[in-house]
Design a protein around this motif. Structure first.
Motif, PDB file in Angstrom:
ATOM      1  N   GLY A  10       0.828  -1.195   0.000  1.00  0.00           N
ATOM      2  CA  GLY A  10       0.000   0.000   0.000  1.00  0.00           C
ATOM      3  C   GLY A  10       0.868   1.252   0.000  1.00  0.00           C
ATOM      4  N   GLU A  11       0.325   2.333  -0.554  1.00  0.00           N
ATOM      5  CA  GLU A  11       1.043   3.610  -0.590  1.00  0.00           C
ATOM      6  C   GLU A  11       1.412   4.020   0.842  1.00  0.00           C
ATOM      7  N   GLY A  12       2.663   4.398   1.032  1.00  0.00           N
ATOM      8  CA  GLY A  12       3.127   4.763   2.377  1.00  0.00           C
ATOM      9  C   GLY A  12       4.118   3.746   2.923  1.00  0.00           C
ATOM     10  N   MET A  13       4.204   2.604   2.236  1.00  0.00           N
ATOM     11  CA  MET A  13       5.115   1.531   2.675  1.00  0.00           C
ATOM     12  C   MET A  13       6.544   2.034   2.847  1.00  0.00           C
ATOM     13  N   PHE A  14       6.962   2.921   1.949  1.00  0.00           N
ATOM     14  CA  PHE A  14       8.375   3.324   1.939  1.00  0.00           C
ATOM     15  C   PHE A  14       8.600   4.718   2.513  1.00  0.00           C
ATOM     16  N   TYR A  15       7.599   5.268   3.195  1.00  0.00           N
ATOM     17  CA  TYR A  15       7.836   6.543   3.873  1.00  0.00           C
ATOM     18  C   TYR A  15       8.922   6.334   4.920  1.00  0.00           C
ATOM     19  N   PRO A  16       9.910   7.240   4.982  1.00  0.00           N
ATOM     20  CA  PRO A  16      10.899   7.108   6.054  1.00  0.00           C
ATOM     21  C   PRO A  16      10.206   7.245   7.409  1.00  0.00           C
ATOM     22  N   ARG A  17      10.583   6.397   8.338  1.00  0.00           N
ATOM     23  CA  ARG A  17      10.035   6.448   9.695  1.00  0.00           C
ATOM     24  C   ARG A  17      11.085   7.063  10.615  1.00  0.00           C
ATOM     25  N   ASN A  18      10.637   7.764  11.626  1.00  0.00           N
ATOM     26  CA  ASN A  18      11.547   8.277  12.638  1.00  0.00           C
ATOM     27  C   ASN A  18      11.383   7.417  13.870  1.00  0.00           C
ATOM     28  N   SER A  19      12.511   6.985  14.402  1.00  0.00           N
ATOM     29  CA  SER A  19      12.389   6.101  15.562  1.00  0.00           C
ATOM     30  C   SER A  19      13.489   6.389  16.566  1.00  0.00           C
ATOM     31  N   GLY A  20      13.271   5.980  17.796  1.00  0.00           N
ATOM     32  CA  GLY A  20      14.289   6.062  18.833  1.00  0.00           C
ATOM     33  C   GLY A  20      14.499   7.476  19.347  1.00  0.00           C
ATOM     34  N   VAL A  21      15.315   7.574  20.409  1.00  0.00           N
ATOM     35  CA  VAL A  21      15.660   8.877  20.977  1.00  0.00           C
ATOM     36  C   VAL A  21      17.174   8.926  21.088  1.00  0.00           C
ATOM     37  N   PRO A  22      17.879   9.874  20.483  1.00  0.00           N
ATOM     38  CA  PRO A  22      17.343  10.917  19.628  1.00  0.00           C
ATOM     39  C   PRO A  22      16.791  10.328  18.326  1.00  0.00           C
ATOM     40  N   ARG A  23      15.818  11.003  17.761  1.00  0.00           N
ATOM     41  CA  ARG A  23      15.153  10.477  16.567  1.00  0.00           C
ATOM     42  C   ARG A  23      16.114  10.378  15.381  1.00  0.00           C
ATOM     43  N   VAL A  24      16.201   9.201  14.857  1.00  0.00           N
ATOM     44  CA  VAL A  24      16.977   9.040  13.628  1.00  0.00           C
ATOM     45  C   VAL A  24      16.035   8.554  12.543  1.00  0.00           C
ATOM     46  N   LYS A  25      16.308   8.988  11.344  1.00  0.00           N
ATOM     47  CA  LYS A  25      15.458   8.584  10.240  1.00  0.00           C
ATOM     48  C   LYS A  25      15.687   7.100   9.981  1.00  0.00           C
ATOM     49  N   ASP A  26      14.608   6.311  10.021  1.00  0.00           N
ATOM     50  CA  ASP A  26      14.703   4.884   9.771  1.00  0.00           C
ATOM     51  C   ASP A  26      14.415   4.640   8.301  1.00  0.00           C
TER      52      ASP A  26
END
Ligand code: ZN
Ligand code: ZN
Length: 314
Positions: free
Chosen positions: A116-132
């Protein structure tokens, strides 16, 4: 879209009306396992429908679905299509291992993946936030093997009577996700509500069979989308994970009320549905042991035969 094309679309849908004749769904990853199989926090299932073979999700660990498929004598070299219900690691973990396990013998196996559309959106995770960017990396790795992704913004009929919901409109605020993740969409940063989450819907003479990964869009939103996109039939079977394991009492009550309206015949509750919740749904929906069970690895649903939960969940 003008009046004519709406009419043409309606005619096409009505004329379409293809029903699935033969259907078997076998669970390849979930928490409960017996025999030689391994359990894990994750989900995967093989769908065999009118001669088409589809892998729905790929488990959490890199090798668990591969091992379980071998132990259950499931041949994945004859499976061209993969569906990834959403981007979570517990559904995508086995993806590249499985593709690599089949591609030398059969380059076309597991070579066509529906998302589905959105599958490959970069996610932000963890602290400090890093782009996943792990899904972005996985895309590159898969395409380098000759694999192709197809991304959907709308419901789609893959084969006669075999539908993907596409991204599910969030009609009701089911908010069926952890709530801590962020993502970067084309229009900016937002809460990660798993916009890509979608289900597989099989249209049978007995009603709709709905297969979900985590059901983050909400089980009710997902079924409503299935009934809108395919047809407003009863739900012959609800199979997979619906992420209610930690749901509060009011959420469960509301969900049960809504499910009553869909005349659910069978439930094979796997993964994040939660064991307690499966029993709750069984009781509240007036189902019995033969029609509502916790899924084990190797558990099956077969059209015309019903549920085979395997020894441990009987
Ligand atoms: Zn999950
Ligand atoms: Zn998930």
């Amino acid at each position: 879209m003008g009046l004519m094309s709406w009419a043409a679309l309606a005619t096409a849908r009505a004329a379409d009306g293809a029903r699935v004749q033969a259907l078997k769904i076998t669970v390849l990853s979930t928490m409960l396992a017996d025999g030689d199989e391994l359990g894990e926090w994750g989900f995967a299932a093989l769908v065999e429908v009118d001669g088409h073979r589809i892998l729905f999700d790929t488990g959490a660990k890199t090798d668990v679905v591969l091992k379980n498929a071998r132990s259950l004598s499931v041949d994945l070299t004859t499976v061209p299509d993969v569906i990834l219900s959403h981007s979570h690691w517990d559904h995508t973990g086995g993806f590249m291992t499985l593709r690599k396990s089949v591609m030398e013998k059969t380059p076309a196996a597991l070579a066509h993946t529906h998302v589905g559309e959105g599958m490959f959106y970069p996610r932000n995770s963890g602290v400090p936030r890093v782009k996943d960017l792990s899904m972005v990396a996985l895309k590159g790795e898969y395409e380098a093997t000759g694999g192709k992704f197809v991304s959907y913004t709308q419901p789609v009929q893959l084969y006669p009577g075999v539908w993907l919901t596409g991204p599910v409109p969030r009609k009701y605020p089911e908010r069926n996700w952890s709530g801590s993740g962020r993502m970067t969409t084309p229009t900016g940063e937002a809460e990660d509500n798993l916009p890509e989450d979608m289900a597989l819907v099989l249209d049978t003479a007995q009603g709709l069979v709905v297969l979900t990964g985590c059901g983050h869009a909400g089980v009710i939103n997902t079924i409503e989308q299935a009934r809108t996109a395919v047809r407003p039939a009863r739900v012959h079977a609800l199979i997979g994970g619906v992420h209610l394991f930690n749901a509060k009492e009011d959420t469960l009550n509301w969900t049960v009320e809504k499910l009553r309206g869909f005349d659910v015949d069978n439930i094979l509750g796997a993964h994040c549905t939660g064991i307690e919740v499966v029993y709750r749904l069984r009781a509240d929906l007036g189902l019995d042991r033969a029609h509502a069970v916790v899924a084990a690895v190797g558990a099956k649903f077969e059209l015309g035969k019903g549920l085979d939960p395997r020894t441990i969940a009987k």
